[in-house]
Design an enzyme around this catalytic site. Structure first.
Site, PDB file in Angstrom:
ATOM      1  N   PRO A  25       0.930  -1.237  -0.123  1.00  0.00           N
ATOM      2  CA  PRO A  25       0.019   0.124   0.202  1.00  0.00           C
ATOM      3  C   PRO A  25       0.945   1.260  -0.281  1.00  0.00           C
ATOM      4  O   PRO A  25       0.214   2.604  -0.305  1.00  0.00           O
ATOM      5  CB  PRO A  25      -0.638  -0.197   1.035  1.00  0.00           C
ATOM      6  CG  PRO A  25       0.010  -1.464   1.728  1.00  0.00           C
ATOM      7  CD  PRO A  25       0.768  -1.991   1.033  1.00  0.00           C
TER       8      PRO A  25
ATOM      9  N   GLU B 240       2.899  -7.200   8.055  1.00  0.00           N
ATOM     10  CA  GLU B 240       2.820  -6.021   8.056  1.00  0.00           C
ATOM     11  C   GLU B 240       3.883  -5.879   7.045  1.00  0.00           C
ATOM     12  O   GLU B 240       4.203  -4.369   6.788  1.00  0.00           O
ATOM     13  CB  GLU B 240       3.757  -5.585   9.487  1.00  0.00           C
ATOM     14  CG  GLU B 240       2.638  -5.795  10.398  1.00  0.00           C
ATOM     15  CD  GLU B 240       1.064  -5.134  10.426  1.00  0.00           C
ATOM     16  OE1 GLU B 240       1.399  -4.265   9.553  1.00  0.00           O
ATOM     17  OE2 GLU B 240       0.073  -6.139  10.258  1.00  0.00           O
TER      18      GLU B 240
ATOM     19  N   ARG C 214      -3.196  -8.573 -20.283  1.00  0.00           N
ATOM     20  CA  ARG C 214      -3.939  -7.997 -21.765  1.00  0.00           C
ATOM     21  C   ARG C 214      -3.651  -6.831 -22.725  1.00  0.00           C
ATOM     22  O   ARG C 214      -3.620  -7.502 -24.108  1.00  0.00           O
ATOM     23  CB  ARG C 214      -6.102  -7.776 -21.684  1.00  0.00           C
ATOM     24  CG  ARG C 214      -5.283  -5.963 -20.660  1.00  0.00           C
ATOM     25  CD  ARG C 214      -7.037  -6.165 -20.131  1.00  0.00           C
ATOM     26  NE  ARG C 214      -8.509  -5.699 -20.834  1.00  0.00           N
ATOM     27  CZ  ARG C 214      -7.553  -4.673 -21.606  1.00  0.00           C
ATOM     28  NH1 ARG C 214      -7.476  -3.617 -21.152  1.00  0.00           N
ATOM     29  NH2 ARG C 214      -8.991  -4.717 -22.147  1.00  0.00           N
TER      30      ARG C 214
ATOM     31  N   ASP D  64      -9.152   1.793 -24.455  1.00  0.00           N
ATOM     32  CA  ASP D  64      -9.715   1.888 -23.147  1.00  0.00           C
ATOM     33  C   ASP D  64     -10.126   2.950 -22.413  1.00  0.00           C
ATOM     34  O   ASP D  64      -9.489   3.756 -22.338  1.00  0.00           O
ATOM     35  CB  ASP D  64      -9.244   0.834 -22.320  1.00  0.00           C
ATOM     36  CG  ASP D  64      -9.436  -1.254 -22.911  1.00  0.00           C
ATOM     37  OD1 ASP D  64     -10.596  -1.151 -23.309  1.00  0.00           O
ATOM     38  OD2 ASP D  64      -7.895  -1.844 -22.793  1.00  0.00           O
TER      39      ASP D  64
HETATM   40  N1  SAM Z   1       1.013  -2.639   7.429  1.00  0.00           N
HETATM   41  C1  SAM Z   1       1.079  -2.461   6.029  1.00  0.00           C
HETATM   42  C2  SAM Z   1       1.182  -0.723   5.517  1.00  0.00           C
HETATM   43  O1  SAM Z   1       0.461  -0.376   5.919  1.00  0.00           O
HETATM   44  O2  SAM Z   1       1.715  -0.828   4.273  1.00  0.00           O
HETATM   45  C3  SAM Z   1       0.129  -3.399   5.318  1.00  0.00           C
HETATM   46  C4  SAM Z   1       0.906  -4.365   5.493  1.00  0.00           C
HETATM   47  S1  SAM Z   1      -0.557  -5.928   4.743  1.00  0.00           S
HETATM   48  C5  SAM Z   1      -2.000  -5.748   5.683  1.00  0.00           C
HETATM   49  C6  SAM Z   1       0.297  -7.509   4.086  1.00  0.00           C
HETATM   50  C7  SAM Z   1       0.368  -6.770   2.589  1.00  0.00           C
HETATM   51  O3  SAM Z   1      -1.061  -6.942   2.378  1.00  0.00           O
HETATM   52  C8  SAM Z   1       1.117  -5.704   2.043  1.00  0.00           C
HETATM   53  O4  SAM Z   1       2.656  -5.821   2.573  1.00  0.00           O
HETATM   54  C9  SAM Z   1       1.028  -6.120   0.745  1.00  0.00           C
HETATM   55  O5  SAM Z   1       1.903  -6.775   0.210  1.00  0.00           O
HETATM   56  C10 SAM Z   1      -0.149  -6.416   0.168  1.00  0.00           C
HETATM   57  N2  SAM Z   1      -1.095  -5.259   0.115  1.00  0.00           N
HETATM   58  C11 SAM Z   1      -2.215  -4.601   1.297  1.00  0.00           C
HETATM   59  N3  SAM Z   1      -2.753  -3.519   0.948  1.00  0.00           N
HETATM   60  C12 SAM Z   1      -2.262  -3.692  -1.072  1.00  0.00           C
HETATM   61  C13 SAM Z   1      -2.830  -2.132  -1.585  1.00  0.00           C
HETATM   62  N4  SAM Z   1      -3.855  -1.751  -1.553  1.00  0.00           N
HETATM   63  N5  SAM Z   1      -1.537  -2.368  -2.369  1.00  0.00           N
HETATM   64  C14 SAM Z   1      -1.044  -3.247  -2.797  1.00  0.00           C
HETATM   65  N6  SAM Z   1      -0.756  -4.728  -1.890  1.00  0.00           N
HETATM   66  C15 SAM Z   1      -1.344  -4.566  -1.034  1.00  0.00           C
END
Ligand code: SAM
Length: 280
Positions: A99, A126, A168, A183
């Protein structure tokens, strides 16, 4: 294109056997290899996580299994087609869904579609010990990518999203190569707009007809109508895209429509909407 995914939930990637991506795999256009991260653990419990340094809630993915997994996958590229035949190591780009990464966009999908080999590192808990990303960033192009401003439990769903958007775009994957030209967000003549509404047969459904222009057979008028609808929808749902729109791609009719929709041409040709008056 080769795709490797390292995960603690290989079964989560089953959808890669279905539909467009599944067919591309079956045709040999995509070589997808899903790996279980726990195969690179050496303790009885196949441990992949540990408590965070500095304290706090949650667990962090340990660097050792990731390091061993990524080293082995990178090494497997030696001697594969595309390494130039000289034994030089063909290197993948590393895609780390998080994220806190840069936003995933159509432009980024186009960039990734040009790479011959992507390795995905979806995390759980995390996230992954930062040293892993720093270590591989010295050898590989690393893309830390977010698929949106929300937090998922793991990166596997993000891998599915990114893979489908990239696949795609690969030559020969879509039945009609023109399909992605119009698109939403397609760069070029459509000025990065959202796509407007689409219709199919029957011409009458529950007393609802279709816009007459679509039956006219007049290609010019149909193209104009589609462009107008794209502007209307973008103005309503994504005004930020209108604000960013390159004025060089706007014609006289686009400008008239934008004025009708309440947009004003600003110095420099960009468009903005007058906001509420700010009280001094
Ligand atoms: N503590 C982290 C933070 O707040 O940035 C969030 C960890 S999340 C619970 C666990 C994993 O889910 C991340 O390391 C990532 O691989 C994935 N993930 C969660 N949200 C995501 C998003 N919006 N985009 C991409 N990957 C995501």
């Amino acid at each position: 294109m080769r795709l490797d995914v390292v995960t603690i939930f290989p079964e989560y990637l089953e959808p890669l056997n279905v539909s467009l991506v599944g067919k591309a795999r079956a045709r040999g256009q995509l070589d997808v290899r899903v790996h279980d991260l726990r195969a690179w653990t050496h303790d009885r419990h196949n441990t992949v996580d540990d408590t965070p340094y500095g304290g706090g809630p949650g667990m962090v993915m340990k660097p050792e299994p990731w390091g061993e997994a990524l080293d082995e996958i990178i090494e497997s590229g030696v001697g594969e087609p595309g390494d130039g035949g000289d034994g030089a190591v063909k290197l993948p780009a590393l895609v780390v869904p998080t994220p806190s990464g840069r936003p995933f966009t159509q432009a980024l999908a186009v960039e990734l579609a040009e790479r011959p080999w992507l390795v995905f590192a979806p995390a759980r808990y995390e996230g992954i010990d930062r040293r892993v990303i720093d270590e591989y960033a010295e050898r590989l192009d690393v893309y830390e990518i977010s698929i949106g401003d929300y937090v998922l439990a793991g990166g596997e769903a993000a891998v599915l999203v990114i893979t489908e958007a990239v696949a795609r775009l690969l030559p020969g994957v879509l039945g009609n190569a023109e399909s992605h030209r119009d698109d939403s967000f397609a760069p070029g003549a459509m000025a990065d707009l959202l796509e407007g509404p689409v219709y199919t047969k029957p011409p009458q459904w529950r007393d609802r007809g279709i816009p007459e222009v679509l039956l006219s057979g007049h290609h010019g008028k149909i193209a104009r109508w589609r462009r107008d609808e794209a502007f209307r929808r973008t103005s309503h749902n994504r005004p930020d895209l209108i604000e960013r729109c390159d004025p060089a791609v706007l014609d006289k009719y686009d400008r008239e429509l934008l004025a009708e929709l309440g947009w004003e041409e600003l110095p420099g040709g960009r468009f903005g909407r007058p906001g509420p008056a700010v009280e001094e």
